[in-house]
Design a protein around this motif. Structure first.
Motif, mmCIF file in Angstrom:
data_model
loop_
_atom_site.group_PDB
_atom_site.id
_atom_site.type_symbol
_atom_site.label_atom_id
_atom_site.label_comp_id
_atom_site.label_asym_id
_atom_site.label_seq_id
_atom_site.Cartn_x
_atom_site.Cartn_y
_atom_site.Cartn_z
ATOM 1 N N UNK A 1315 61.256 -2.430 50.713
ATOM 2 C CA UNK A 1315 60.334 -3.299 49.735
ATOM 3 C C UNK A 1315 58.915 -3.481 50.317
ATOM 4 N N UNK A 1316 57.967 -3.716 49.500
ATOM 5 C CA UNK A 1316 58.011 -3.635 47.911
ATOM 6 C C UNK A 1316 57.686 -2.142 47.756
ATOM 7 N N UNK A 1317 58.365 -1.377 47.067
ATOM 8 C CA UNK A 1317 58.049 0.055 46.699
ATOM 9 C C UNK A 1317 57.049 0.113 45.535
ATOM 10 N N UNK A 1318 57.193 -0.766 44.502
ATOM 11 C CA UNK A 1318 55.913 -0.509 43.454
ATOM 12 C C UNK A 1318 54.715 -1.256 43.807
ATOM 13 N N UNK A 1319 55.047 -2.580 44.228
ATOM 14 C CA UNK A 1319 53.710 -3.492 44.628
ATOM 15 C C UNK A 1319 53.497 -4.153 43.421
ATOM 16 N N UNK A 1320 54.381 -4.779 42.834
ATOM 17 C CA UNK A 1320 53.931 -5.502 41.447
ATOM 18 C C UNK A 1320 54.034 -7.036 41.997
ATOM 19 N N UNK A 1475 49.970 0.323 56.361
ATOM 20 C CA UNK A 1475 50.114 1.028 55.036
ATOM 21 C C UNK A 1475 51.116 0.377 54.244
ATOM 22 N N UNK A 1476 51.269 -0.796 53.829
ATOM 23 C CA UNK A 1476 52.063 -1.390 53.091
ATOM 24 C C UNK A 1476 51.659 -1.044 51.643
ATOM 25 N N UNK A 1477 52.272 -1.612 50.623
ATOM 26 C CA UNK A 1477 52.132 -1.172 49.162
ATOM 27 C C UNK A 1477 51.092 -2.381 48.499
ATOM 28 N N UNK A 1478 50.807 -3.348 49.379
ATOM 29 C CA UNK A 1478 49.973 -4.518 48.822
ATOM 30 C C UNK A 1478 48.956 -4.645 50.073
ATOM 31 N N UNK A 1479 47.728 -4.427 49.458
ATOM 32 C CA UNK A 1479 46.572 -4.700 50.301
ATOM 33 C C UNK A 1479 45.691 -6.036 49.892
ATOM 34 N N UNK A 1480 45.341 -6.682 50.733
ATOM 35 C CA UNK A 1480 44.411 -7.934 50.591
ATOM 36 C C UNK A 1480 43.226 -7.791 51.280
#
Length: 1572
Positions: A1315-1320, A1475-1480
């Motif tokens: 988790x998170x795989x999709x990044x929604x 390298x996570x699915x969500x970048x801020x």
């Protein structure tokens, strides 16, 4: 012969023993008329010249009105003069009057005494006048004269009275009457001399500092403190209650004197050091020449020698590495000058305390002799009772004098310690302001703060007891002499034992020194990490890196505690020796004494006099090794301080100020390096800038732009060439330095306030709208490091400071990078540019922006530390050089910028306003507010958060009428909380619990057994001395003797062993407590929410880890041990005295009550004074840290003096409570010793009263114990109050262990592994506020962000952009609603599970000291290959591989040895590694140049193409390729669509119109090809 002359002079017998050999003794009349008259008069005549001097000197006579007290004193002295004349008249009348008897004339004394007195009274009148002219309030010598006079007159007083009573009539009425009249007048004078004569003009001063108005008697008894003690008892004292310091105790005065003596001493040391180095070099060359030439270099001798020297040095390096480490301190800095400087600075107070100590030591040996007389008196029943009463009174008087001298000695020593600490702190601060970069690099901020706190404190501690160095040996010698007189050569046996112990102590001291150095190193390391950890706590939370840093700190703490444990064991061993010494010494002496001869019998007189001498011996023997150990520890501190204070200063000659140059700035053939021996970073710089020119400095990252600025400021070493600056400088650094002060103070920066100028600067720097929104306007307090300002606000405040200073030359190190483009344009137009406020000043602007370059008069292009081109924009553009290529690379960028500024004929104002706000600090503090002025829209309700206070205001620019009143939220940093009143029992229990109940009980029990052994030993000795009566004139049986010696010895050794065992257990227990308390503190501080760090200065938190933990580690165990031992000792004493004289039990209760009240009064005030000391220390260290971080700014503005003054004021605030604490200790001691002296008096008195019913050996024991009780009582209160005040540290640490935590790091609900795989991301009616009592910041955000979408987030200041990112990481928690990431509610999982799976590239690139690798991967999760890969992607591979240590390259504190651009790229590398699915991206490229910006943007586009990316927009081009743009306003989503749809959908809402027009311009300008 002499006696005969005196008898003729008196006309009566001078001395006859028969006067005393009767029940009612008296002194012969002749003694009363001569000796007792001459003593006081001689004293006055010796002291008078000092007072008469004022009569001769005073040109400015104090002609003000005469005080009533002065008139009374002169009147009484005049009356005394008249009585003296009357005395003379009576005598003359008797000898030469009409009724005179010619055969018997009066003796000479009747003429001499009235004349002597007449002269004396005239002298007294003159002395009073002299004192008045001096402005003195009283005189010690005059008081002592009256006291001596009255005491000496008591004898004739009772003689005359007794004679009159015996005869039933008065024989000589005139003289009788005159004597009693003059005696009454003398008493009145004595009373008057105890009152201070305060002139009316000094009354205000004395209110602020009562000590200045204290009379002699009040000074020696410390009575002037009564009002403060009373106040402290009634209510807890606060800083405002503290009195002013005496001038001689103020930091400014002390520092001035210290610097005055330090300069010549240090210069001499430097000369010695240089000579030593020359000698060493010569020896090296000499030995090298003797070596056979190598490598066939015999021809080139010089070359050969130098190579040999090099090889030798290399060889030396490897072979003597260890030796060097040990001798490093002696070798590479000027040493041995600090102690002499301290001595010369404080010589007077040292000599005064020396005199008092000498007097006290002499008095110490009077008591045993009186005890001996007392015992012999009780043995001989035929002696007169008055002798016993006399001895009892003398014992009391001697004890009283001893108390007074001892307290005066202590007062001076403690004040000396305080002054030495102050001098060192001020010197370290002063040095920090002028220190060169080499020296700065050697010690981090943490280490330098340690010099001010720990090392200066060590000097304080050692100077308070420095006189013991000579006093202890003196006491030991005198004791041995007296013991020899008592016991003969048997003393040598005891002496032998002492000598044998000395080498043991020496070994222990050496070991202690090594452990001390080790301990200080670990402390430094721990404080360094803590300092960084607290400075970068936001980053730790965002990356979930707390466990890694916690482990680092815990590991160092573990090592520190190991060393502490070793020290504690060593200490236990030295206590064993010091405790066993007296027992072994007395055992050896008595055993030898009774064994040597059958005639040697131990009598009570001999035994107890010897024991009291052994007791005196006990203190110096115990103190000497402790003092030596303490001196050894201070030697370490001396080394550290000498090294720092003797370090090189910044070279002020690098920058000249020669007015003959007609340029504003000239650099002639300059090469500059950061360190003396390093390679130059800037090479062959030649630069001339004419006055009033606007010059840009451009170049790639790391080309040396900031270094050029530093060189112009004189911060770098010049290897050749020079710089000339024509005028004053103002400097705006790349990273704004903001003080913890009001906004106004930050801008004024010490300049006088001119309202008109101030307003002009505020407007020009676009700060007016910020002032509107800040709760207190320009009086809003800014937190440490500007915590409650956004990056852009900080930069603008920094710029405003420069503009306000009205300097001649402005060095601007890229101030426009941290602000929005429209704000940048405003600042350029109104401040920096050709039409700005500074248009007539010389401006040197480092910039990465291209759009301002055409307006420059001149452009300097830097490439790898060399100036490659200089010229105007057009010339450089045409030349086709470096600059031209640089422009081509960023041409598109430039076009975009230009078009977005002026595009399509629209009013620039409309488009330029981009409501993104400045790059808000990633701490979610208030964001920028410039947009307000630049837009002319309707007023919009907006929310604003300042620190932790949120306000809702209208957008009106009219300043509220009450802006000057402090409003809610104006003060961000709250005053440090301080517990008041009695330390709660719970705190003691917490400490005991941390120690372990088992340990605590065992320690108590063992100390109790030790006291029983001690009392038992003395009772056994008392019984033993009874044998002398029992076996009088009989042979003393040897079995009896052996039993006596054996039991006496066994009890002595038992004492030592039990103390050793108790101390050992206590050491283990206290180290356990230290470990537990530090762990709890660290554990909790890492778990408190971010809002705590926004409102607490770092200095305050550091203080918990430094001073309070130091107290828990070292001070509490020591005071706990002393406290227990004293308590047991007092109980033992009371038990023995009551056993000997049961009468004494009657006195115990009143004495105990006095004792209790005095102690309660004292503890209430003392405890609060110690708390105030703790609290007022924090600002010293905070201010120091702040100064060190803003050093280049302070130096640039030449404000060193002002900061020195501020530091002096801060230290003075701390000294006020310290000084009163020292005096309160003396106030208590003098009162307690008085109680102790009464114990001595009553035990002796009851012994005299009941001498017929008790044995002399019991009297001896009782008085002996009583003599000890004075010190013990004093120590008991001192140690209990020390314990109570030290335990405050546990209270303060506990306060921080009970702070409310953020949510758990890991909970039972764990998200899936991938988790998170999709990044929604799904926001569902999400509302948030910073604190429960504040308004909402986000009002029900609802939106869906799909997998791999690229979202740009824009909005005006305070719209809630940063709050949104803070919510994703749960830095602030939801008030309502929820956030789902891949259908997982983030509120249900642990913080670390959440934060590990998200990545942020924050706006401020924070690095920690340690290796590069540690900064990328603190948990060692990734392989080196992976790390090299991300370094390559973030364009750092070539740089890192070029470094000597590669990945292990040491990053300096705060990453200072890397440029800002490189730090930002390292943050990118961190993100690539996770390298996570969500970048801020929190406006991540705000502080970097276009080149770095481009690198980052390209890497993000490529590497994060399959991730969901949220970008808080700063530069418009960064969101142009976003899938969708989210427009926020006032915490709500106003628009959320793709850039193209936003353009089509012509929304009329004023919130969006500006952004849409900006986007249009951007799209229109995008396709344009680069210009050639």
């Amino acid at each position: 012969m002499c006696a005969a002359a005196l008898e003729e002079y008196c006309g009566s017998i001078f001395w006859n023993v028969s006067y005393l050999k009767r029940p009612d003794p008296d002194l012969p009349l002749c003694v009363e008329q001569t000796v007792l008259v001459w003593i006081p008069l001689c004293f006055l005549w010796l002291c008078a010249p000092w007072h008469l001097l004022a009569l001769c000197q005073s040109a400015n006579v104090n002609t003000k009105q005469l005080s009533k007290l002065y008139i009374c004193k002169q009147l009484v002295a005049s009356l005394l003069f008249l009585t003296a004349i009357a005395h003379l008249g009576v005598t003359l009348g008797e000898d030469f009057g009409p009724n005179s008897d010619q055969s018997s004339k009066n003796a000479g004394v009747y003429y001499a005494n009235p004349v002597l007195f007449s002269v004396t009274w005239i002298l007294v009148l003159l002395c009073h006048e002299g004192l008045r002219r001096e402005g003195a309030i009283d005189s010690a010598s005059i008081f002592l004269f009256w006291l001596l006079l009255v005491v000496c007159d008591i004898f004739p007083f009772q003689t005359l009275l007794r004679e009159a009573l015996r005869l039933g009539e008065v024989r000589d009425v005139p003289r009788f009457s005159l004597f009693y009249i003059s005696f009454g007048l003398k008493l009145i004078s004595l009373v008057l001399s105890t009152v201070a004569d305060i002139p009316p003009e000094a009354k205000d001063l004395i209110k602020k500092n009562p000590e200045a108005g204290a009379a002699f008697l009040s000074r020696i008894t410390f009575n002037w403190l009564n009002s403060m003690v009373l106040k402290g008892y009634k209510q807890p004292l606060v800083q405002e209650d503290m009195w002013d310091l005496n001038e001689s105790d103020s930091t400014a005065f002390i520092n001035e004197r210290f610097q005055h003596f330090m300069k010549p001493e240090l210069d001499a040391a430097r000369v010695r050091f240089q000579n030593k180095m020359k000698k060493k070099l010569f020896q090296n060359i000499h030995s090298a020449q003797e070596d056979p030439q190598q490598n066939g270099l015999s021809s080139g001798l010089e070359k050969g020698v130098s190579r040999d020297v090099l090889m030798m040095e290399e060889r030396g390096k490897t072979e003597d590495e260890k030796k060097k480490k040990d001798n490093k301190e002696e070798e590479n800095y000027p040493n041995s000058w600090l102690i002499t400087t301290i001595y010369k600075t404080f010589k007077r107070i040292l000599i005064e305390s020396f005199c008092f100590k000498l007097l006290e030591d002499v008095l110490t040996f009077v008591s045993p002799q009186l005890l001996k007389l007392m015992i012999s008196f009780t043995q001989d029943k035929s002696r007169y009772a008055w002798e016993g009463y006399l001895y009892a009174v003398l014992l009391m008087v001697v004890a009283l004098l001893q108390s007074l001298t001892l307290q005066q000695y202590f007062q001076r020593c403690h004040v000396l310690g305080m002054k030495v600490r102050t001098a060192l702190m001020a010197a370290v601060y002063k040095k920090a302001l002028v220190v060169s970069n080499d020296t700065r690099k050697e010690s981090t901020v943490g280490e330098t703060v340690n010099l001010m706190s720990a090392d200066a404190q060590r000097f304080n501690d050692v100077t308070t007891s420095i006189h013991l160095l000579w006093s202890c040996p003196l006491q030991i010698i005198i004791s041995i002499v007296f013991l020899w007189l008592e016991l003969g050569p048997s003393v040598l046996a005891g002496l032998g034992v002492m000598v044998l112990i000395i080498p043991t102590n020496a070994v222990l001291a050496t070991k202690a020194r090594k452990l001390q150095i080790e301990n200080m190193n670990f402390k430094d390391k721990r404080m360094k990490i803590m300092n960084e950890l607290l400075n970068g706590v936001k980053i730790l939370k965002l990356y979930a890196w707390e466990p890694s840093f916690q482990k680092q700190v815990e590991d160092i703490r573990g090592e520190e505690l190991k060393v502490m444990k070793k020290s504690a064991y060593l200490h236990s061993f030295s206590i064993l020796t010091s405790c066993c010494i007296p027992a072994l010494v007395s055992l050896a002496t008595f055993a030898v004494f009774v064994s040597v001869s059958k005639d040697n019998v131990l009598t009570a007189e001999r035994a107890f006099t010897s024991i009291s001498l052994f007791n005196i011996l006990r203190a110096p023997l115990a103190m000497l090794p402790m003092l030596i150990a303490s001196i050894v520890q201070t030697a370490v501190s001396k080394t550290r301080l000498e090294k720092f204070l003797a370090g090189e200063d910044i070279d002020s000659d690098i920058v000249r100020q020669d007015p003959s140059f007609n340029t504003a700035v000239s650099v002639c053939d300059g090469s500059f390096a950061w360190e003396k021996d390093a390679k130059p970073l800037l090479k062959d710089v030649n630069l001339d800038i004419e006055p009033g020119r606007l010059v840009a400095v451009v170049g790639a990252v790391g080309s040396g732009k900031s270094s050029l600025m530093s060189a112009l400021l004189g911060e770098m070493h010049s290897t050749k060439g020079f710089i000339n600056i024509g005028g004053s400088l103002a400097f705006v650094p790349q990273q704004a330095w903001i003080q913890n002060a009001t906004l106004k103070d930050n801008i004024l920066f010490g300049s006088p306030h001119e309202e008109e100028n101030f307003k002009k600067v505020i407007q020009a720097c676009a700060l007016a709208p910020d002032l509107e929104l800040l709760p207190g306007g320009d009086l809003t307090e800014i937190g440490e490091k500007g915590i409650n300002l956004s990056g852009g606000q900080k930069q603008r405040v920094s710029l405003a400071r420069a503009v306000y200073s009205q300097a001649d030359i402005y060095l601007l190190d890229d101030p426009l990078s941290a602000v929005d483009s429209h704000v940048g344009k405003h600042l350029f137009e109104n401040v920096i540019g050709p039409n700005g406020i500074l248009k007539n000043k010389t401006r040197i602007l480092v910039t990465h922006g291209i759009r301002f370059l055409p307006y420059m008069d001149e452009i300097v292009v830097l490439e790898n530390g060399v100036i490659s081109e200089v010229g105007s924009y057009e010339n450089l553009r045409a030349s086709g050089g470096t600059f031209s290529k640089f422009l081509d690379t960023y041409a598109t960028e430039q076009n975009n910028q230009r078009n977005s500024e002026t595009g399509e004929g629209q009013d620039a104002e409309d488009i330029e306003l981009f409501p993104g706000g400045d790059n808000a600090q990633p701490d979610g503090a208030s964001e920028d507010t410039v947009s307000l002025t630049l837009e002319q829209k309707k007023s919009i309700r907006r929310s604003q958060r300042n620190g932790s206070v949120r306000l809702r205001r209208n957008n009106s620019l009219t300043k509220s009428a009450n802006a000057d009143e402090p409003q809610k939220g104006q003060k961000l940093i709250e005053k440090e909380t301080m517990e008041t009143g009695q330390v709660k029992l719970a705190v003691f229990l917490q400490y005991l619990r941390a120690m372990g109940w088992g340990y605590s009980a065992m320690v108590f029990l063992i100390y109790f057994i030790q006291t029983t052994a001690f009392t038992g030993q003395n009772l056994w000795l008392s019984d033993w001395t009874g044998d002398s009566v029992e076996y009088y004139n009989m042979t003393y049986p040897s079995w009896k003797r052996d039993t006596r010696v054996g039991v006496f010895g066994a009890l002595g050794v038992a004492q030592g062993l039990f103390v050793f065992l108790g101390t050992l257990l206590l050491a283990n227990a206290s180290i356990d407590a230290s470990r537990i308390l530090h762990s709890r503190l660290l554990n909790n501080i890492l778990r408190v929410p971010m809002v705590f760090f926004d409102t607490s200065p770092i200095g305050r938190v550091i203080n918990r880890f430094a001073k309070d933990i130091f107290t828990i580690d070292e001070a509490i165990p020591a005071s706990l041990r002393s406290c227990l031992l004293c308590l047991m000792s007092v109980l033992g004493t009371v038990f023995v005295i009551c056993l000997a004289t049961p009468f004494f039990a009657i006195v115990i209760i009143p004495l105990a009550l006095i004792y209790f009240f005095v102690q309660r009064f004292y503890i209430a005030a003392s405890r609060q004074l110690r708390r105030l000391d703790s609290v007022s220390r924090s600002p010293i260290y905070s201010h120091f840290s702040e100064t060190v971080s803003g050093l280049s700014v302070i130096r640039a503005y030449k404000h060193q003096e002002r900061f020195l003054k501020h530091n002096e004021v801060t230290i003075d605030e701390n000294l006020k409570s310290i000084y009163l604490r020292i005096v309160s200790d003396r106030w208590l001691a003098i009162r307690l010793e008085f109680v102790g002296n009464l114990v001595v008096f009553f035990s002796a008195l009851f012994a005299v009263i009941s001498r017929d019913s008790i044995d002399s050996n019991v009297v001896g024991l009782s008085v002996l114990y009583a003599l000890n009780v004075t010190q013990t009582l004093n120590w008991l209160v001192m140690t209990t109050s020390a314990l109570e005040t030290n335990i405050v540290a546990v209270e303060r640490v506990n306060e921080y262990t009970q702070l409310k935590n953020e949510a758990d790091w890991v909970t039972d609900t764990r998200p899936p592994r991938m988790w998170p795989e999709a990044g929604r991301v799904h926001f569902e009616n999400y509302k948030v506020r910073y604190r429960p009592e504040l308004d909402l910041v986000l009002h029900g955000i609802t939106c869906d962000i799909n997998s791999t979408e690229k979202i740009g987030i824009v909005g005006r200041t305070g719209a809630g952009k940063s709050s949104l990112t803070n919510c994703l990481f749960r830095i602030i928690e939801a008030a309502e609603g929820r956030i789902l990431i891949d259908d997982v509610d983030i509120a249900t999982i642990g913080l670390h599970d959440l934060r590990h799976r998200l990545t942020i590239i924050p706006q401020d690139p924070v690095l920690f000291s340690g290796s590069l690798r540690m900064n990328l991967d603190p948990f060692d999760k990734f392989s080196d290959e992976e790390i090299w890969r991300v370094l390559e992607l973030s364009h750092l591979k070539s740089y890192v591989s070029g470094l000597q240590e590669g990945l292990q390259h040491k990053v300096a504190e705060g990453g200072e040895n890397l440029s800002v651009g490189q730090r930002q790229l390292l943050c990118l590398a961190r993100a690539l590694l996770r390298k996570s699915r969500i970048l801020i991206l929190d406006e991540a490229t705000a502080a970097v140049d276009l080149e770095t910006d481009n690198l980052i943007q390209n890497t993000i586009r490529k590497e994060f193409s399959d991730c969901t990316v949220l970008t808080i927009a700063h530069r418009l081009h960064s969101i142009m390729d976003s899938s969708r743009v989210m427009v926020l306003d006032a915490g709500k989503i106003v628009e959320f669509d793709s850039p193209s749809n936003l353009l089509e959908n012509e929304v009329t809402q004023d919130v969006c119109c500006t952004i849409i027009s900006s986007l249009k311009t951007m799209t229109l300008s995008r396709p344009r090809p680069p210009q050639r």
